[in-house]
Write a protein that holds these residues in place. Structure first.
Motif, PDB file in Angstrom:
ATOM      1  N   GLY A  18       0.818  -1.210   0.000  1.00 37.94           N
ATOM      2  CA  GLY A  18       0.000   0.000   0.000  1.00 37.94           C
ATOM      3  C   GLY A  18       0.850   1.256   0.000  1.00 37.94           C
ATOM      4  O   GLY A  18       0.544   2.221  -0.706  1.00 37.94           O
ATOM      5  N   ARG A  19       1.927   1.240   0.760  1.00 40.91           N
ATOM      6  CA  ARG A  19       2.825   2.402   0.798  1.00 40.91           C
ATOM      7  C   ARG A  19       3.493   2.620  -0.553  1.00 40.91           C
ATOM      8  O   ARG A  19       3.641   3.753  -1.007  1.00 40.91           O
ATOM      9  N   VAL A  20       3.905   1.527  -1.203  1.00 39.34           N
ATOM     10  CA  VAL A  20       4.534   1.643  -2.522  1.00 39.34           C
ATOM     11  C   VAL A  20       3.530   2.200  -3.525  1.00 39.34           C
ATOM     12  O   VAL A  20       3.830   3.147  -4.266  1.00 39.34           O
ATOM     13  N   LYS A  21       2.330   1.647  -3.540  1.00 41.22           N
ATOM     14  CA  LYS A  21       1.305   2.104  -4.485  1.00 41.22           C
ATOM     15  C   LYS A  21       0.910   3.549  -4.232  1.00 41.22           C
ATOM     16  O   LYS A  21       0.689   4.306  -5.179  1.00 41.22           O
ATOM     17  N   ASP A  22       0.847   3.958  -2.973  1.00 43.38           N
ATOM     18  CA  ASP A  22       0.532   5.353  -2.648  1.00 43.38           C
ATOM     19  C   ASP A  22       1.612   6.285  -3.193  1.00 43.38           C
ATOM     20  O   ASP A  22       1.306   7.343  -3.759  1.00 43.38           O
TER      21      ASP A  22
END
Length: 105
Positions: free
Chosen positions: A16-20
């Motif tokens: 999720g952090r990477v995609k954000d």
């Protein structure tokens, strides 16, 4: 095990952090897939160790492995290097890898 599971096993919520971060930089879907691919390979290379605990030496070791042992093309090497730089700078908030990570001529 898919990409999301591999990354989230090393650090919950990491995908999720990477995609954000990817969305924040308005990168396209192909860039997202490519970055997730190289970040996952990096994490798997280091036995799914928490990326926060991995340093420049670990990044260098992975890039050296790609260059010397796997013999990826210069383009793929540069993709991997850019993905790791993005990962550490924009996702984890750490300094980028130094210039010794460049592909050999």
């Amino acid at each position: 095990m898919d990409i999301d599971e591999s990354l989230d096993e090393s650090q919950p919520g990491l995908v999720g952090r990477v995609k954000d971060a990817i969305r924040k930089h308005q990168l396209n879907q192909r860039a997202e897939q490519t970055y997730l691919h190289w970040i996952t390979r990096f994490v798997l290379f280091h036995g799914q160790k928490d990326p926060e605990a991995l340093g420049n030496e670990d990044r260098q070791l992975f890039l050296q492995y790609l260059n010397d042992r796997i013999r990826v093309s210069r383009a793929r090497f540069n993709q991997a290097s850019q993905a790791l730089t993005f990962f550490y700078e924009d996702v984890l908030g750490k300094a980028a890898i130094d210039s010794t990570g460049c592909a050999a001529a």
